[in-house]
Scaffold this motif. Structure first.
Motif, PDB file in Angstrom:
ATOM      1  N   LYS A  97       0.892  -1.234   0.052  1.00  0.00           N
ATOM      2  CA  LYS A  97       0.139   0.041   0.045  1.00  0.00           C
ATOM      3  C   LYS A  97       0.914   1.294  -0.242  1.00  0.00           C
ATOM      4  N   LEU A  98       0.611   2.125  -0.919  1.00  0.00           N
ATOM      5  CA  LEU A  98       1.352   3.445  -0.927  1.00  0.00           C
ATOM      6  C   LEU A  98       0.691   4.444   0.263  1.00  0.00           C
ATOM      7  N   SER A  99       1.743   5.244   0.538  1.00  0.00           N
ATOM      8  CA  SER A  99       1.115   6.290   1.266  1.00  0.00           C
ATOM      9  C   SER A  99       0.431   7.341   0.711  1.00  0.00           C
ATOM     10  N   ASP A 100      -0.260   8.144   1.369  1.00  0.00           N
ATOM     11  CA  ASP A 100      -1.076   9.240   0.805  1.00  0.00           C
ATOM     12  C   ASP A 100      -0.003  10.221   0.017  1.00  0.00           C
ATOM     13  N   LEU A 101       1.266  10.472   0.306  1.00  0.00           N
ATOM     14  CA  LEU A 101       1.949  11.471  -0.684  1.00  0.00           C
ATOM     15  C   LEU A 101       2.289  10.724  -1.679  1.00  0.00           C
ATOM     16  N   GLN A 102       2.646   9.354  -1.732  1.00  0.00           N
ATOM     17  CA  GLN A 102       3.043   8.653  -2.950  1.00  0.00           C
ATOM     18  C   GLN A 102       1.920   8.281  -3.734  1.00  0.00           C
ATOM     19  N   ASN A 103       0.658   8.199  -3.412  1.00  0.00           N
ATOM     20  CA  ASN A 103      -0.559   8.250  -4.106  1.00  0.00           C
ATOM     21  C   ASN A 103      -0.714   9.588  -5.180  1.00  0.00           C
ATOM     22  N   ARG A 189      -9.807  10.266   3.001  1.00  0.00           N
ATOM     23  CA  ARG A 189      -9.929   8.779   3.316  1.00  0.00           C
ATOM     24  C   ARG A 189      -9.319   8.297   4.514  1.00  0.00           C
ATOM     25  N   THR A 190      -8.057   8.652   4.705  1.00  0.00           N
ATOM     26  CA  THR A 190      -7.365   8.307   5.676  1.00  0.00           C
ATOM     27  C   THR A 190      -8.249   8.664   7.083  1.00  0.00           C
ATOM     28  N   PHE A 191      -8.392   9.975   7.014  1.00  0.00           N
ATOM     29  CA  PHE A 191      -9.117  10.537   8.235  1.00  0.00           C
ATOM     30  C   PHE A 191     -10.363   9.767   8.474  1.00  0.00           C
ATOM     31  N   PHE A 192     -11.200   9.367   7.583  1.00  0.00           N
ATOM     32  CA  PHE A 192     -12.404   8.787   7.823  1.00  0.00           C
ATOM     33  C   PHE A 192     -12.362   7.468   8.210  1.00  0.00           C
ATOM     34  N   ALA A 193     -11.410   6.757   7.544  1.00  0.00           N
ATOM     35  CA  ALA A 193     -10.845   5.356   8.138  1.00  0.00           C
ATOM     36  C   ALA A 193     -10.543   5.243   9.553  1.00  0.00           C
ATOM     37  N   SER A 194      -9.931   6.241   9.945  1.00  0.00           N
ATOM     38  CA  SER A 194      -9.595   6.177  11.563  1.00  0.00           C
ATOM     39  C   SER A 194      -8.858   4.876  11.835  1.00  0.00           C
ATOM     40  N   GLY A 195      -7.876   4.369  11.194  1.00  0.00           N
ATOM     41  CA  GLY A 195      -7.150   3.229  11.398  1.00  0.00           C
ATOM     42  C   GLY A 195      -7.691   1.940  10.813  1.00  0.00           C
ATOM     43  N   ARG A 196      -9.001   2.265  10.407  1.00  0.00           N
ATOM     44  CA  ARG A 196      -9.365   0.822   9.629  1.00  0.00           C
ATOM     45  C   ARG A 196      -8.817   0.849   8.104  1.00  0.00           C
ATOM     46  N   SER A 197      -9.371  -0.105   7.584  1.00  0.00           N
ATOM     47  CA  SER A 197      -9.015  -0.270   6.004  1.00  0.00           C
ATOM     48  C   SER A 197      -9.743   0.851   5.306  1.00  0.00           C
ATOM     49  N   LYS A 198      -9.014   1.835   4.257  1.00  0.00           N
ATOM     50  CA  LYS A 198      -9.913   2.397   3.400  1.00  0.00           C
ATOM     51  C   LYS A 198     -11.190   1.812   2.682  1.00  0.00           C
TER      52      LYS A 198
END
Length: 295
Positions: A97-103, A189-198
Motif C-alpha cells: 500500500k502506498l502512502s497518501d503522498l506517494q498516491n 479517506r485516511t481521516f474517515f478510516a480512522s485506523g481501519r482499511s480505506k
C-alpha cells in the motif's frame, strides 16, 4: 471485459456530472475570460438567460462530455500504472500500500497523459462557452455555434496543432493540480478510516473525500486555469501571448483578484462532480477485484 466495465461506469457517472455541472462550468469560463461583464455568479446566470436563453448554459456540452470521459478514462487507467512506477522508484513490492503522498505523486504523473486528450476538447468547449461574449466585446464579428464550426475554424487558421493552444497552461494546471486532487482524496479517506482499511469506507465518506479532493485541486491551481481559459478563448481574435505574458498582463491591468473570477461556480461544481466520480471509481474497482478473485 473488467476494464470495459470500469470505463463504462466512469463514463456514465461523467455524463451525469457534465449534464448537472455544465451551467456552473459555463459561468466559470465566462467570468474568467470577461470578468468586467459580470458582477458575480447570479448576475452571470441572469444575463446569460436573458441574452441567450436556457441553451446558453449548455454551450460546449458535447466537447465537455468528451473531455470528461476521455480525461477520466486515461487518468484512472494511468493512475494504477503510475502507482506501480512509484512502487519501483521507492523500492517496494507490487502489492504494498502506498502512502497518501506517494498516491498523490502517482496521480500527478497520470495527469500528464490525460492532458494530451484534454487540451483539444477543452479548447473547443471554452470557445463555444464564451462565443457570445467575444461577439459582444467586438473581438470577433462572426461567431461559431457548433462544435464542427469551431473545430473547422481552428484547422483553417492554425492547423491541427491549433487544438493544442494552451497546452503548457493545461500541463501547469493538471500536474500540480492532480497532486492535490489525489493527495486530498487519500488524506480525507485516511481521516474517515480512522485506523481501519480505506476499502471499508461507505458511500458518504467516499463522496466527501472525492469532493474534498476536487476542492483542493481548484483552490491550488485556479489562477492557472483562468490564464488557460483566456489563452484558449481570446486566441480566436488573433495571436495571443503565452502563459507568463498573459498572467503578468492580467495582474498588472486587472489585479490579482481577476485570476479568481468564477471561483464560486467552480467550487460548487467541483465538490459534487468529483465526489460522484470517486464514488463510481471505487465501487467499480471493488467489483473488478471481486471478479478477478473469483477466477
Amino acid at each position: 471485459m473488467l476494464l470495459y466495465f470500469q470505463e463504462t461506469s466512469i463514463s456514465i457517472r461523467g455524463t451525469a456530472c457534465v449534464v448537472t455541472g455544465q451551467p456552473f462550468d459555463t459561468a466559470k469560463v465566462k467570468m474568467q475570460t470577461f470578468p468586467s461583464m459580470y458582477k458575480g455568479l447570479i448576475d452571470c446566470f441572469v444575463k446569460t438567460y436573458k441574452q441567450v436563453g436556457f441553451r446558453g448554459f449548455y454551450k460546449g456540452t458535447t466537447p465537455a462530455l468528451l473531455a470528461n470521459i476521455a480525461e477520466n478514462s486515461v487518468l484512472f487507467m494511468c493512475y494504477g500504472f503510475c502507482q506501480q512506477i512509484v512502487r519501483r522508484i521507492v523500492g517496494v513490492d507490487r502489492k504494498t500500500k502506498l502512502s497518501d503522498l506517494q498516491n498523490a505523486a502517482a496521480g500527478s504523473f497520470a495527469s500528464a497523459f490525460a492532458t494530451l486528450v484534454l487540451c483539444p476538447t477543452e479548447l473547443v468547449k471554452c470557445r463555444l462557452q464564451a462565443m457570445h461574449e467575444m461577439q459582444l466585446s467586438g473581438k470577433i464579428t462572426q461567431g461559431h455555434n457548433t462544435v464542427w464550426s469551431v473545430a473547422k475554424g481552428v484547422i483553417q487558421k492554425d492547423g491541427p496543432l491549433g487544438f493544442y493552444r494552451g497546452l503548457s497552461s493545461t500541463l501547469l494546471r493538471e500536474v500540480p493540480g492532480y497532486f492535490f486532487f489525489f493527495g486530498g482524496y487519500e488524506l480525507s479517506r485516511t481521516f474517515f478510516a480512522s485506523g481501519r482499511s480505506k476499502d471499508e469506507l461507505g458511500p458518504i465518506p467516499l463522496l466527501l473525500s472525492g469532493g474534498f479532493g476536487g476542492s483542493c485541486l481548484w483552490i491550488a491551481v485556479y489562477p492557472v486555469d483562468c490564464v488557460k481559459s483566456r489563452i484558449q478563448v481570446l486566441s480566436m481574435a488573433g495571436k495571443q501571448t503565452g502563459f507568463m505574458r498573459t498572467f503578468v498582463t492580467v495582474v498588472r491591468t486587472e489585479g490579482v483578484l481577476a485570476l479568481y473570477s468564477g471561483l464560486t461556480p467552480t467550487m460548487i461544481r467541483a465538490f459534487v462532480a468529483n465526489g460522484a466520480l470517486f464514488l463510481a471509481y471505487e465501487y467499480s474497482r471493488k467489483l473488478m477485484m471481486k471478479q478477478i478473485d473469483s477466477y
